[in-house]
Design a protein around this motif. Structure first.
Motif, PDB file in Angstrom:
ATOM      1  N   ALA A 159       2.765 -21.294  32.480  1.00 18.11           N
ATOM      2  CA  ALA A 159       1.469 -22.457  32.005  1.00 18.11           C
ATOM      3  C   ALA A 159       0.376 -22.429  32.402  1.00 18.11           C
ATOM      4  O   ALA A 159       0.367 -22.789  33.500  1.00 18.11           O
ATOM      5  CB  ALA A 159       1.918 -23.479  30.424  1.00 18.11           C
ATOM      6  N   GLY A 160      -0.592 -22.017  32.436  1.00 27.16           N
ATOM      7  CA  GLY A 160      -2.185 -22.500  33.319  1.00 27.16           C
ATOM      8  C   GLY A 160      -1.531 -21.807  34.169  1.00 27.16           C
ATOM      9  O   GLY A 160      -3.324 -21.786  35.207  1.00 27.16           O
ATOM     10  N   GLU A 161      -1.226 -20.264  34.468  1.00 25.92           N
ATOM     11  CA  GLU A 161      -1.345 -19.113  35.997  1.00 25.92           C
ATOM     12  C   GLU A 161      -1.713 -18.255  35.318  1.00 25.92           C
ATOM     13  O   GLU A 161      -2.103 -17.859  33.594  1.00 25.92           O
ATOM     14  CB  GLU A 161      -0.174 -18.709  35.991  1.00 25.92           C
ATOM     15  CG  GLU A 161       0.912 -20.144  37.105  1.00 25.92           C
ATOM     16  CD  GLU A 161       0.234 -21.051  37.426  1.00 25.92           C
ATOM     17  OE1 GLU A 161      -0.131 -19.641  39.178  1.00 25.92           O
ATOM     18  OE2 GLU A 161       0.588 -21.752  38.252  1.00 25.92           O
ATOM     19  N   THR A 162      -2.209 -17.279  36.304  1.00 30.11           N
ATOM     20  CA  THR A 162      -2.842 -15.828  35.787  1.00 30.11           C
ATOM     21  C   THR A 162      -1.697 -15.145  36.262  1.00 30.11           C
ATOM     22  O   THR A 162      -1.296 -14.603  37.276  1.00 30.11           O
ATOM     23  CB  THR A 162      -4.744 -15.939  36.907  1.00 30.11           C
ATOM     24  OG1 THR A 162      -5.558 -16.813  36.223  1.00 30.11           O
ATOM     25  CG2 THR A 162      -5.069 -14.441  36.531  1.00 30.11           C
ATOM     26  N   LEU A 163      -1.632 -14.279  35.734  1.00 28.67           N
ATOM     27  CA  LEU A 163      -0.074 -13.190  35.505  1.00 28.67           C
ATOM     28  C   LEU A 163      -0.849 -11.818  35.949  1.00 28.67           C
ATOM     29  O   LEU A 163      -2.349 -11.429  35.842  1.00 28.67           O
ATOM     30  CB  LEU A 163       0.587 -12.937  34.469  1.00 28.67           C
ATOM     31  CG  LEU A 163       0.434 -14.530  34.386  1.00 28.67           C
ATOM     32  CD1 LEU A 163       1.402 -14.479  32.244  1.00 28.67           C
ATOM     33  CD2 LEU A 163       1.547 -15.163  35.000  1.00 28.67           C
ATOM     34  N   TRP A 164      -0.251 -11.194  36.850  1.00 27.69           N
ATOM     35  CA  TRP A 164       0.294 -10.072  36.722  1.00 27.69           C
ATOM     36  C   TRP A 164       1.189  -9.503  36.534  1.00 27.69           C
ATOM     37  O   TRP A 164       1.830 -10.495  37.355  1.00 27.69           O
ATOM     38  CB  TRP A 164      -0.134  -9.633  38.786  1.00 27.69           C
ATOM     39  CG  TRP A 164      -0.447  -8.156  38.990  1.00 27.69           C
ATOM     40  CD1 TRP A 164       0.800  -7.418  38.512  1.00 27.69           C
ATOM     41  CD2 TRP A 164      -1.866  -6.664  39.141  1.00 27.69           C
ATOM     42  NE1 TRP A 164      -0.336  -5.902  39.014  1.00 27.69           N
ATOM     43  CE2 TRP A 164      -1.345  -5.843  38.582  1.00 27.69           C
ATOM     44  CE3 TRP A 164      -3.080  -7.483  39.041  1.00 27.69           C
ATOM     45  CZ2 TRP A 164      -2.591  -5.099  39.177  1.00 27.69           C
ATOM     46  CZ3 TRP A 164      -3.475  -7.092  39.439  1.00 27.69           C
ATOM     47  CH2 TRP A 164      -3.414  -5.299  39.774  1.00 27.69           C
ATOM     48  N   ILE A 165       1.202  -8.324  35.543  1.00 32.17           N
ATOM     49  CA  ILE A 165       2.982  -7.564  35.424  1.00 32.17           C
ATOM     50  C   ILE A 165       3.081  -6.406  35.915  1.00 32.17           C
ATOM     51  O   ILE A 165       1.792  -5.290  35.830  1.00 32.17           O
ATOM     52  CB  ILE A 165       2.305  -7.900  33.850  1.00 32.17           C
ATOM     53  CG1 ILE A 165       2.774  -9.121  33.181  1.00 32.17           C
ATOM     54  CG2 ILE A 165       3.114  -7.510  33.286  1.00 32.17           C
ATOM     55  CD1 ILE A 165       2.651  -9.088  31.517  1.00 32.17           C
ATOM     56  N   SER A 166       4.475  -6.356  36.092  1.00 28.08           N
ATOM     57  CA  SER A 166       4.713  -5.339  37.145  1.00 28.08           C
ATOM     58  C   SER A 166       5.561  -4.618  36.474  1.00 28.08           C
ATOM     59  O   SER A 166       6.886  -5.315  36.536  1.00 28.08           O
ATOM     60  CB  SER A 166       4.595  -5.038  38.922  1.00 28.08           C
ATOM     61  OG  SER A 166       4.976  -3.718  39.166  1.00 28.08           O
ATOM     62  N   ILE A 167       5.453  -3.450  36.112  1.00 26.90           N
ATOM     63  CA  ILE A 167       6.429  -3.010  34.954  1.00 26.90           C
ATOM     64  C   ILE A 167       7.164  -1.458  35.773  1.00 26.90           C
ATOM     65  O   ILE A 167       6.426  -0.429  35.946  1.00 26.90           O
ATOM     66  CB  ILE A 167       5.988  -2.621  34.318  1.00 26.90           C
ATOM     67  CG1 ILE A 167       5.542  -3.446  32.828  1.00 26.90           C
ATOM     68  CG2 ILE A 167       7.796  -1.478  32.947  1.00 26.90           C
ATOM     69  CD1 ILE A 167       4.899  -3.254  32.007  1.00 26.90           C
ATOM     70  N   ASP A 168       8.374  -1.123  36.346  1.00 30.51           N
ATOM     71  CA  ASP A 168       9.211  -0.355  36.045  1.00 30.51           C
ATOM     72  C   ASP A 168       9.706   0.577  34.980  1.00 30.51           C
ATOM     73  O   ASP A 168      11.277  -0.437  35.100  1.00 30.51           O
ATOM     74  CB  ASP A 168      10.140  -0.153  37.562  1.00 30.51           C
ATOM     75  CG  ASP A 168      10.375   1.021  38.659  1.00 30.51           C
ATOM     76  OD1 ASP A 168      10.807   1.902  37.384  1.00 30.51           O
ATOM     77  OD2 ASP A 168      10.513   1.068  38.988  1.00 30.51           O
ATOM     78  N   LYS A 169       9.876   1.429  34.938  1.00 31.37           N
ATOM     79  CA  LYS A 169      10.715   2.016  32.981  1.00 31.37           C
ATOM     80  C   LYS A 169      11.942   2.141  33.603  1.00 31.37           C
ATOM     81  O   LYS A 169      13.004   2.221  32.802  1.00 31.37           O
ATOM     82  CB  LYS A 169      10.060   3.236  32.511  1.00 31.37           C
ATOM     83  CG  LYS A 169       8.491   2.308  32.672  1.00 31.37           C
ATOM     84  CD  LYS A 169       8.257   3.498  31.130  1.00 31.37           C
ATOM     85  CE  LYS A 169       8.016   4.876  31.964  1.00 31.37           C
ATOM     86  NZ  LYS A 169       7.095   5.218  32.479  1.00 31.37           N
ATOM     87  N   ASP A 170      12.529   1.705  35.171  1.00 30.21           N
ATOM     88  CA  ASP A 170      13.764   2.323  35.214  1.00 30.21           C
ATOM     89  C   ASP A 170      14.538   0.860  34.289  1.00 30.21           C
ATOM     90  O   ASP A 170      15.772   0.685  34.820  1.00 30.21           O
ATOM     91  CB  ASP A 170      14.121   2.646  36.958  1.00 30.21           C
ATOM     92  CG  ASP A 170      14.085   1.571  37.397  1.00 30.21           C
ATOM     93  OD1 ASP A 170      13.861   0.020  37.325  1.00 30.21           O
ATOM     94  OD2 ASP A 170      13.362   1.666  39.305  1.00 30.21           O
ATOM     95  N   VAL A 171      13.925  -0.469  34.632  1.00 28.30           N
ATOM     96  CA  VAL A 171      14.579  -1.366  33.533  1.00 28.30           C
ATOM     97  C   VAL A 171      15.059  -0.688  32.564  1.00 28.30           C
ATOM     98  O   VAL A 171      16.228  -2.085  32.045  1.00 28.30           O
ATOM     99  CB  VAL A 171      13.429  -2.203  33.858  1.00 28.30           C
ATOM    100  CG1 VAL A 171      12.678  -2.251  32.704  1.00 28.30           C
ATOM    101  CG2 VAL A 171      14.415  -4.006  33.657  1.00 28.30           C
ATOM    102  N   LEU A 172      14.755   0.286  31.255  1.00 31.14           N
ATOM    103  CA  LEU A 172      15.341   0.117  30.315  1.00 31.14           C
ATOM    104  C   LEU A 172      16.502   1.302  30.451  1.00 31.14           C
ATOM    105  O   LEU A 172      16.587   2.075  31.722  1.00 31.14           O
ATOM    106  CB  LEU A 172      13.990   0.802  30.017  1.00 31.14           C
ATOM    107  CG  LEU A 172      12.442   0.313  30.029  1.00 31.14           C
ATOM    108  CD1 LEU A 172      11.630   1.072  28.928  1.00 31.14           C
ATOM    109  CD2 LEU A 172      12.118  -1.202  28.769  1.00 31.14           C
ATOM    110  N   GLY A 173      16.631   1.407  29.944  1.00 31.73           N
ATOM    111  CA  GLY A 173      18.674   2.011  29.302  1.00 31.73           C
ATOM    112  C   GLY A 173      17.760   3.360  29.044  1.00 31.73           C
ATOM    113  O   GLY A 173      16.701   4.014  28.857  1.00 31.73           O
TER     114      GLY A 173
END
Length: 303
Positions: free
Chosen positions: A205-219
């Protein structure tokens, strides 16, 4: 639409996908041609090649959330250059089957980009979510990743991991239980996902976010990648993204994890890929099209 979609065309895996092709045709996305740099950037890059990539990066679009798609997870180290461009303090939320905190040479490596991101003065914290990889089996040394983990500036929340062996000099890891030289990870599998997401939203809360997604997190039923894969359901990832976007400003999102046939020119890259990556191609890559479409539709709805 409040997202600015940029396709970093490193390996020709994205532009034929209907959801992306249609957005490009409708001028709802822009394509940066990196096909000539792709082989030199893939897996790892010399600093001169990484600088060439930096020079091709367009300016971020103001007033919108900048979303980047970058092909195979072999290009995940490009994220460091994207985060570097952000003009404000950030907390990075990192969904991945791998911690990407190895100490490698060259420094610009898809398995070590987290170190480069943590070295940036405006990155306040990184939170890695979803790992199942054996990279978490043994921990130690005074690498930047390990130091950040011990200090609490880096959090790692594995999806499912047996206990890890700690090398000399590692005494405790915040948020996890240690007994002598054994670290017991607090794995997410089997816990209440809603509760974890609620706690995560409160924490940032109160932070600005950057979101990084590698789809290998998925099955494998929801992504086809060049790497060993985790077990996080896509619906859980979508739930987390929606919750984070509802409560915090998001400066940027990057997505990688396509499958690209291994055609490395550099002999060291061929050897590394042969050692570290599965030898067989996934059964089919059409599932990436469906997953990418879901993620883009969601981001357009929530941002």
């Amino acid at each position: 639409m409040t997202i600015a979609l940029t396709v970093l065309d490193t390996d020709a895996t994205l532009t034929s996908q209907p959801a992306i092709r249609d957005r490009l045709a409708a001028a709802q996305a822009r394509r940066i041609d990196l096909l000539d740099l792709g082989p030199s950037l893939r897996l790892w890059a010399w600093e001169s090649d990484f600088d060439a990539f930096r020079a091709r990066l367009p300016q971020f679009r103001s007033g919108m959330t900048n979303v980047f798609m970058a092909g195979s997870g072999d290009f995940h180290h490009l994220t460091a250059a994207l985060v570097e461009r952000a003009d404000r303090p950030l907390t990075v939320i990192h969904f991945d089957n791998h911690p990407d905190g190895a100490w490698s040479f060259p420094r610009r490596h898809c398995g070590s980009w987290v170190n480069a991101a943590l070295a940036l003065a405006h990155v306040r914290k990184m939170i890695t979510i979803g790992c199942c990889s054996d990279d978490l089996a043994r921990l130690g040394g005074r690498t930047p990743w390990m130091q950040a983990l011990q200090s609490g500036r880096l959090e790692v929340h594995p999806w499912s991991r047996p206990p890890a062996t700690l090398r000399r000099g590692v005494h405790r890891i915040p948020g996890h239980r240690t007994e002598g030289r054994t670290l017991h990870w607090n794995s997410l599998a089997g816990t209440t996902w809603d509760g974890f997401v609620d706690d995560l939203v409160r924490q940032v809360a109160g932070e600005t976010l950057w979101i990084s997604i590698d789809k290998d997190v998925l099955g494998p039923a929801e992504a086809a990648t060049n790497w060993d894969q985790g077990s996080m359901p896509l619906a859980y990832l979508e739930e987390a993204l929606a919750a984070l976007a509802s409560d915090a400003p998001i400066a940027g999102v990057d997505i990688c994890g396509e499958y690209t046939p291994r055609r490395h020119r550099h002999p060291a890259k061929r050897l590394e890929a042969w050692i570290d990556q599965p030898n067989d191609a996934p059964a089919g890559t059409a599932i990436n099209e469906a997953t990418n479409a879901r993620l883009l539709n969601l981001l357009e709805a929530i941002l």
